[in-house]
Design a protein around this motif. Structure first.
Motif, PDB file in Angstrom:
ATOM      1  N   LYS A   1       0.749  -1.292   0.005  1.00 50.88           N
ATOM      2  CA  LYS A   1       0.170  -0.181   0.148  1.00 50.88           C
ATOM      3  C   LYS A   1       0.701   1.321  -0.074  1.00 50.88           C
ATOM      4  N   HIS A   2       2.047   0.888   0.227  1.00 50.70           N
ATOM      5  CA  HIS A   2       2.943   2.329   0.299  1.00 50.70           C
ATOM      6  C   HIS A   2       2.561   3.394   1.429  1.00 50.70           C
ATOM      7  N   GLU A   3       2.050   2.626   2.442  1.00 51.68           N
ATOM      8  CA  GLU A   3       1.711   3.388   3.881  1.00 51.68           C
ATOM      9  C   GLU A   3       2.589   3.457   4.723  1.00 51.68           C
ATOM     10  N   TYR A   4       3.218   2.495   4.965  1.00 57.54           N
ATOM     11  CA  TYR A   4       4.088   2.291   6.018  1.00 57.54           C
ATOM     12  C   TYR A   4       5.485   1.992   5.655  1.00 57.54           C
ATOM     13  N   ILE A   5       6.479   2.435   6.612  1.00 59.00           N
ATOM     14  CA  ILE A   5       7.920   2.434   6.267  1.00 59.00           C
ATOM     15  C   ILE A   5       8.578   1.151   6.403  1.00 59.00           C
ATOM     16  N   ASP A   6       9.364   0.555   5.519  1.00 58.91           N
ATOM     17  CA  ASP A   6      10.035  -0.620   5.662  1.00 58.91           C
ATOM     18  C   ASP A   6      11.462  -0.442   6.018  1.00 58.91           C
ATOM     19  N   GLU A   7      12.381  -0.327   5.233  1.00 57.21           N
ATOM     20  CA  GLU A   7      13.815   0.057   5.313  1.00 57.21           C
ATOM     21  C   GLU A   7      14.602   0.764   4.258  1.00 57.21           C
TER      22      GLU A   7
END
Ligand code: PLP
Length: 337
Positions: free
Chosen positions: A210-216
């Motif tokens: 969703k491109h809503e949360y930060i991964d790394e």
């Protein structure tokens, strides 16, 4: 060696350590002066990316001792990555033995303490043996190389700007993102090279669903500081970083609370400090994240000054690695002949 000029690049050293897995067993560790290997052109590592690797560092301490940082964690992670690909991997004892041996055989390449540089150790396993079918290779090579690398000391004092990946993903949800395998880096190289050309130090990836949360970041984990909290994403797609887990422990030791949870992109503007962390960079403070697609920039802290928590954690961790701060958690393995 010109210790002051070291960067994160390859220097040929005396030996690499190798072992060949065949018929269910590993051959004895062998030192080779030549860093080229001979494998079948039909090896699955070449065709299907069946390879897993690691990265860890050895340091010359203030007391002259050689410290290898948390090698058993890297051994476990290599096994986890190799299992994912269905190839053999060395057990922890063999992994650590090969790391010790490569350090001692290349000891003149271990930077002296004063330069605050280190020796980077690169273990890898690759699937070998001729095949064309997409099955797990029955043969593997385990290789460990060592080289001196720079301190990156400048980076802790120079907050960086990074690019948010809005038109590119590194790893699929429930995919291979949490494994240290070549394919993940191949998937990120195009976006990384483009971002570097545009003057960015790194690329920050979001959850690809969703491109809503930060991964790394492309080769480091994300963490942020707000008040007394150390915040880092809990995601199935990020590499379980040994540096990040060490920083979490040090933050906890200093009385901070740890929030390991999903981190919304919008939260970026609420953070007092943001850092990228990993073995190579230790901590790279981040003062700006550019979201070009949405024409938005997130500014974090002062662009010229590293936040005090990042600096504290950096000094604490590198202090342990260089034998200046007591190693309460027994993270360093002393390497002796
Ligand atoms: C994708 C990715 N995330 C995080 C890290 C940091 O992991 P570590 O702290 O174990 O080096 C690395 C570096 O190895 C990496 O490649």
């Amino acid at each position: 060696m010109n210790w002051e000029k070291l960067t994160f690049s390859y220097t040929k050293t005396n030996t690499i350590i190798c072992s060949h897995y065949k018929d269910g067993e590993w051959s004895p560790l062998e030192s080779r002066c030549d860093d080229s290997i001979s494998i079948s052109a039909l090896s699955a590592s070449l065709h299907y990316g069946i390879q897993a690797f690691e990265g860890l560092k050895a340091y010359r301490g203030k007391d002259g001792k050689i410290r290898l940082f948390r090698p058993f964690e890297n051994a476990k992670r290599l096994r986890r990555s190799a299992d994912y690909l269905g190839i053999a991997s060395p057990n922890q004892e063999m992994f650590v033995e090969a790391c010790k041996r490569v350090i001692l055989e290349n000891i003149e390449y271990l930077p002296p303490y004063e330069y605050r540089a280190s020796m980077y150790i690169r273990p890898l396993v690759i699937g070998v043996g001729a095949q064309i079918d997409l099955v797990c290779p029955q043969e593997a090579l385990f290789i460990v190389a060592a080289m001196p690398i720079g301190s990156f000391a400048g980076s802790i004092n120079r907050p960086a700007k990074v690019l948010l990946a809005q038109d590119h993903d590194r790893a699929a949800p429930l995919g291979s993102g949490s494994y240290k395998i070549g394919g993940n880096y191949a998937a990120a190289i195009y976006a990384g090279v483009k971002a570097k050309k545009e003057g960015y130090s790194s690329v920050l990836y979001l959850d690809s669903a969703k491109h809503e949360y930060i991964d790394e970041f492309s080769s480091s984990n994300f963490f942020a500081i707000r008040g007394d909290s150390y915040i880092t994403p809990d995601s199935e797609s990020v590499l379980p970083s040994i540096t990040n887990s060490s920083l979490m422990q040090l933050a906890k030791d200093s009385g901070m609370s740890i929030e390991r949870r999903r981190v919304k992109l919008d939260e970026l503007e609420t953070f007092e400090e943001v850092g990228a962390c990993g073995t190579a960079i230790v901590i790279l403070p981040v003062s700006r994240v550019d979201d070009k697609m949405n024409k938005k920039s997130y500014i974090i802290g002062d662009p010229d000054i590293t936040g005090e928590r990042c600096l504290y954690l950096y000094k604490r961790l590198t202090g342990i690695q260089f034998g200046e701060v007591r190693d309460f958690h027994n993270w360093c393995l002393i390497v002796e002949k």
